[in-house]
Design a protein around this motif. Sequence first.
Motif, short mmCIF file in Angstrom:
data_model
loop_
_atom_site.label_atom_id
_atom_site.label_comp_id
_atom_site.label_asym_id
_atom_site.label_seq_id
_atom_site.Cartn_x
_atom_site.Cartn_y
_atom_site.Cartn_z
N PRO A 1 0.82 -1.20 0.00
CA PRO A 1 0.00 0.00 0.00
C PRO A 1 0.86 1.26 0.00
N SER A 2 0.48 2.22 -0.80
CA SER A 2 1.26 3.45 -0.94
C SER A 2 0.97 4.42 0.20
N GLU A 3 1.97 5.19 0.58
CA GLU A 3 1.80 6.27 1.54
C GLU A 3 1.64 7.60 0.83
N LEU A 4 1.56 7.56 -0.50
CA LEU A 4 1.53 8.78 -1.30
C LEU A 4 0.26 8.88 -2.12
N ASN A 5 0.04 10.06 -2.63
CA ASN A 5 -1.04 10.33 -3.58
C ASN A 5 -0.45 10.84 -4.88
N ILE A 6 -1.10 10.50 -5.98
CA ILE A 6 -0.77 11.08 -7.28
C ILE A 6 -2.08 11.55 -7.88
N ASP A 7 -2.13 12.81 -8.31
CA ASP A 7 -3.32 13.31 -8.99
C ASP A 7 -2.94 14.20 -10.15
N ALA A 8 -3.95 14.57 -10.94
CA ALA A 8 -3.73 15.37 -12.15
C ALA A 8 -3.99 16.85 -11.84
N LEU A 9 -3.03 17.69 -12.14
CA LEU A 9 -3.19 19.14 -11.97
C LEU A 9 -3.81 19.78 -13.21
N GLU A 10 -3.78 19.05 -14.32
CA GLU A 10 -4.42 19.43 -15.57
C GLU A 10 -5.05 18.17 -16.16
N ASP A 11 -5.92 18.32 -17.14
CA ASP A 11 -6.32 17.14 -17.90
C ASP A 11 -5.06 16.51 -18.46
N THR A 12 -4.84 15.24 -18.16
CA THR A 12 -3.54 14.61 -18.43
C THR A 12 -3.71 13.28 -19.15
#
Length: 202
Positions: A98-109
Amino acid sequence: MKQNLFQTSVEPLLDYFNHFIPLNAGEKQFVMDLFKPRLYRKRQYVLQEGDICTQFNFVVRGCLRMYKIDEKGNTHIIQFTSENWWLMDIGSFHGKAPSELNIDALEDTMVFQVSYENLIELYTKAPKFNLIFRVLIENSFVSLQKRLLQNISSTAEERYLSFIQNYSHLTNRLPQVQIAAFIGISPEFLSRLRSKQVRAKS
């Protein structure tokens, strides 16, 4: 028609690999078979804390951020990734933890993704990619090491100047609050640093 569109859209990824070592027709086909296109809308999660990172992402267009939210609710940005760069939580991806991090999109990607299993298959079918990804991971490790050293030994102004140098293509695309979180300062202090730079150039 869809196949032609796919072939056109995968060209940036093929160009990236060709930059390291020229690919033959069979190796290009492996890439087209094993990497899958995916569109993330602005603010959509690519990875959430607690989930296992199952994909290695190559950004065709747009921008992703990887970050951690601490117990006080503060956001600590580890990395921005835009066109022709890669992003994953390497520990979660390879360790299936399980990850301790988040990844998200700052623009439509738009990204091309490869799973761990497909990446291993790619190494087996075309060992050339083993070298490419080894260099890629080594370069990423060097960059993160430099960033760690910078965070413990550089002033806020030095970190800001480094950001401008390394992320010049993003300075006008990212909100000030995101840049401040990456540098580790408040948006207000970042505003003062920017004003100082403007005065110094005038």
